[in-house]
Enzyme design. Structure first.
Site, PDB file in Angstrom:
ATOM      1  N   ARG A   1      -3.167   2.916  12.585  1.00 37.11           N
ATOM      2  CA  ARG A   1      -2.712   4.163  11.954  1.00 37.11           C
ATOM      3  C   ARG A   1      -1.760   4.922  12.871  1.00 37.11           C
ATOM      4  NH1 ARG A   1      -8.367   5.674   8.834  1.00 37.11           N
ATOM      5  NH2 ARG A   1      -8.401   3.731   7.631  1.00 37.11           N
TER       6      ARG A   1
ATOM      7  N   LYS B   1     -11.698  -8.023   5.844  1.00 37.27           N
ATOM      8  CA  LYS B   1     -11.119  -7.179   6.884  1.00 37.27           C
ATOM      9  C   LYS B   1     -12.040  -6.011   7.203  1.00 37.27           C
ATOM     10  CE  LYS B   1      -7.235  -4.116   7.520  1.00 37.27           C
ATOM     11  NZ  LYS B   1      -6.259  -3.327   6.871  1.00 37.27           N
TER      12      LYS B   1
ATOM     13  N   CYS C   1       0.856  -1.180   0.000  1.00 38.69           N
ATOM     14  CA  CYS C   1       0.000   0.000   0.000  1.00 38.69           C
ATOM     15  C   CYS C   1       0.894   1.232   0.000  1.00 38.69           C
ATOM     16  CB  CYS C   1      -0.929   0.011   1.209  1.00 38.69           C
ATOM     17  SG  CYS C   1      -2.382   1.057   0.919  1.00 38.69           S
TER      18      CYS C   1
ATOM     19  N   GLU D   1     -16.530  -7.672  -5.132  1.00 37.20           N
ATOM     20  CA  GLU D   1     -15.099  -7.354  -4.982  1.00 37.20           C
ATOM     21  C   GLU D   1     -14.259  -8.637  -5.005  1.00 37.20           C
ATOM     22  OE1 GLU D   1     -13.140  -4.908  -4.895  1.00 37.20           O
ATOM     23  OE2 GLU D   1     -14.200  -3.083  -4.335  1.00 37.20           O
TER      24      GLU D   1
ATOM     25  N   ARG E   1     -11.105   7.475   3.933  1.00 36.70           N
ATOM     26  CA  ARG E   1     -10.860   6.473   2.889  1.00 36.70           C
ATOM     27  C   ARG E   1     -12.156   5.947   2.253  1.00 36.70           C
ATOM     28  NH1 ARG E   1      -5.585   6.394   4.106  1.00 36.70           N
ATOM     29  NH2 ARG E   1      -4.679   5.302   5.903  1.00 36.70           N
TER      30      ARG E   1
ATOM     31  N   CYS F   1      -4.000   6.055   0.405  1.00 37.47           N
ATOM     32  CA  CYS F   1      -3.465   4.808  -0.139  1.00 37.47           C
ATOM     33  C   CYS F   1      -3.151   4.902  -1.628  1.00 37.47           C
ATOM     34  CB  CYS F   1      -4.449   3.667   0.112  1.00 37.47           C
ATOM     35  SG  CYS F   1      -4.848   3.454   1.856  1.00 37.47           S
TER      36      CYS F   1
ATOM     37  N   LYS G   1     -12.322  -5.061   1.990  1.00 41.55           N
ATOM     38  CA  LYS G   1     -11.752  -4.262   3.074  1.00 41.55           C
ATOM     39  C   LYS G   1     -12.664  -3.069   3.305  1.00 41.55           C
ATOM     40  CE  LYS G   1      -7.747  -1.569   4.454  1.00 41.55           C
ATOM     41  NZ  LYS G   1      -6.335  -1.257   4.228  1.00 41.55           N
TER      42      LYS G   1
ATOM     43  N   SER H   1      -6.376  -4.100  14.342  1.00 42.90           N
ATOM     44  CA  SER H   1      -5.805  -3.449  15.521  1.00 42.90           C
ATOM     45  C   SER H   1      -6.844  -3.045  16.565  1.00 42.90           C
ATOM     46  CB  SER H   1      -4.990  -2.233  15.080  1.00 42.90           C
ATOM     47  OG  SER H   1      -5.777  -1.346  14.319  1.00 42.90           O
TER      48      SER H   1
ATOM     49  N   TYR I   1      -2.815  -9.727  15.876  1.00 39.88           N
ATOM     50  CA  TYR I   1      -1.799  -9.274  16.828  1.00 39.88           C
ATOM     51  C   TYR I   1      -1.727 -10.233  18.022  1.00 39.88           C
ATOM     52  CZ  TYR I   1      -2.252  -5.358  13.760  1.00 39.88           C
ATOM     53  OH  TYR I   1      -2.292  -4.596  12.606  1.00 39.88           O
TER      54      TYR I   1
HETATM   55  C1  PBG Z   1      -2.849  -0.033   4.912  1.00 41.60           C
HETATM   56  C2  PBG Z   1      -3.388  -0.948   5.938  1.00 41.60           C
HETATM   57  C3  PBG Z   1      -4.222  -0.660   7.025  1.00 41.60           C
HETATM   58  C4  PBG Z   1      -4.370  -1.836   7.733  1.00 41.60           C
HETATM   59  C5  PBG Z   1      -3.670  -2.817   7.052  1.00 41.60           C
HETATM   60  N1  PBG Z   1      -3.069  -2.258   5.941  1.00 41.60           N
HETATM   61  C6  PBG Z   1      -4.799   0.617   7.487  1.00 41.60           C
HETATM   62  C7  PBG Z   1      -5.774   1.352   6.681  1.00 41.60           C
HETATM   63  O1  PBG Z   1      -6.284   0.894   5.666  1.00 41.60           O
HETATM   64  O2  PBG Z   1      -6.022   2.491   7.089  1.00 41.60           O
HETATM   65  C8  PBG Z   1      -5.161  -1.993   9.007  1.00 41.60           C
HETATM   66  C9  PBG Z   1      -4.651  -3.035   9.954  1.00 41.60           C
HETATM   67  C10 PBG Z   1      -5.170  -2.939  11.330  1.00 41.60           C
HETATM   68  O3  PBG Z   1      -5.977  -2.072  11.715  1.00 41.60           O
HETATM   69  O4  PBG Z   1      -4.748  -3.794  12.108  1.00 41.60           O
HETATM   70  N2  PBG Z   1      -3.734   0.276   3.907  1.00 41.60           N
HETATM   71 ZN    ZN Z   2      -3.188   2.095   2.653  1.00 41.06          ZN
END
Ligand code: PBG
Ligand code: ZN
Length: 332
Positions: free
Chosen positions: A205, A248, A120, A233, A217, A130, A195, A274, A313
């Site tokens: 972030r 996700k 990304c 998708e 986003r 992104c 996603k 996260s 995690y």
């Molecule tokens: C980057 C990305 C993100 C995550 C994984 N790759 C953040 C986003 O899209 O803002 C999120 C992972 C997480 O929250 O654990 N595009």
């Molecule tokens: Zn990104």
């Protein structure tokens, strides 16, 4: 079958029966550990919103990855925190970029541990989006080339698999093309296919310093209310050449995992993101919940919904419970 002829409790009365009829089992083989690489030496910056996780310089990254490998975790998902950000995300595809260097180091020290790289631009752009920005609009097609270059540079550094997480249209095909053109036809693509635009990414972030500087986003990540669109998708990504499909976040989207599982026969990954981790850790620190048991129950739920593998995690903690070295009485 009806009560009193049928009594479900008959098969719940002891541990042996419960084990025999258990439909979902979690294994260390299902777990993928996310790691954050940063430049420098002997750096281990704690990520406050992800207790137990750190921004790691490559020396320390290799140590953590070695522990993961010793616990039996088959793969890590690598994220980079670059020194330099700019409009074209040049550090994302630099030959000596942080992910490229970290990948080389990991493959040198632990060749059997699979390195999957997140592809990304948001950690690498000065605006935090992104993709490439033109008059505050994320330019889809201008972004594709940069994503493809990034993926190629990761694989050239030794990455075993690339995982595009940007949600630009057409990126899987673009990445497949560039990899094939450069003879990396054996390198699989794990696509972040469904996603969602989610507040659950908040702690990440902070960890990766990748929050957008303006707007959000919503024009590229999916709307949380949609399910049919997730199927579309996923189908697009399969047609474009994805090898593994990802949903996700995981927890608030278990129904999406379940629906996607019914529709496809490719391996399915779920990202226990996260915010999901942070909430459980916070509840545990408050003394309000039994953290380890909730962790195992949560991961089991994600598998039960249909995921074959889980990016989490919790990977190290869960691996310890699964190996028996930490006892949390989550099943019995
Ligand atoms: C980057 C990305 C993100 C995550 C994984 N790759 C953040 C986003 O899209 O803002 C999120 C992972 C997480 O929250 O654990 N595009
Ligand atoms: Zn990104």
């Amino acid at each position: 079958m009806q009560f009193p002829d049928y009594r479900p409790r008959r098969l719940r009365q002891n541990d042996a029966f419960r084990k025999m009829i258990r439909e979902t089992s979690l294994s260390v083989n299902d777990l993928i550990l996310p790691l954050f690489a940063i430049g420098g030496k002997n750096i281990q910056n704690p990520i406050t919103s992800l207790p137990g996780h750190f921004q790691l310089s490559i020396d320390n990254l290799a140590k953590t990855a070695t522990s993961a490998h010793q616990l039996g975790i088959p793969a890590v998902m690598l994220f980079g925190i670059p020194e330099h950000k700019d409009a074209m995300a040049t550090s994302a595809y630099a030959r000596d970029g942080i992910v490229q260097q970290a990948t080389k180091a990991l493959k040198d020290t632990i060749p059997d541990l699979a390195v999957i790289t997140d592809v990304c631009l948001c950690q690498y752009t000065d605006h935090g989006h992104c993709g490439v920005v033109d008059c505050e609009i994320i330019d889809n097609d201008a972004t594709l080339e940069l994503l493809a270059k990034t993926a190629l540079s990761h694989v050239q550094a030794g990455a075993d698999m690339v995982a595009p997480s940007d949600m630009m249209d057409g990126r899987v095909a673009e990445i497949r093309d560039i990899l094939d053109d450069n003879n990396f036809y054996h390198a699989p693509i794990m696509s972040y296919s469904a996603k969602y635009c989610s507040a659950y990414y908040g702690p990440f972030r902070n960890a990766a310093d990748s929050a957008p500087k303006f707007g959000d986003r919503r024009t590229y990540q999916m709307d949380p209310g949609n399910v049919l669109e997730a199927i579309r998708e996923v189908m697009l990504d399969i047609e474009e050449g994805a090898d593994i499909i990802m949903v996700k976040p995981a927890l608030a989207y278990l129904d999406i995992i379940c629906r996607v599982r019914e529709e496809i026969d490719l391996p399915l990954a779920a990202y226990n993101v996260s915010g999901e981790y942070a909430m459980i850790k916070a509840g545990e620190q408050m003394g309000w919940i039994d953290g380890p048991r909730i962790m195992m129950e949560t991961l089991t739920a994600i598998k039960r919904a249909g995921a074959d593998m889980i990016l989490t995690y919790f990977a190290m903690d869960a691996a310890q419970v699964l190996s028996g070295s930490v006892d949390c009485e989550w099943q019995g």
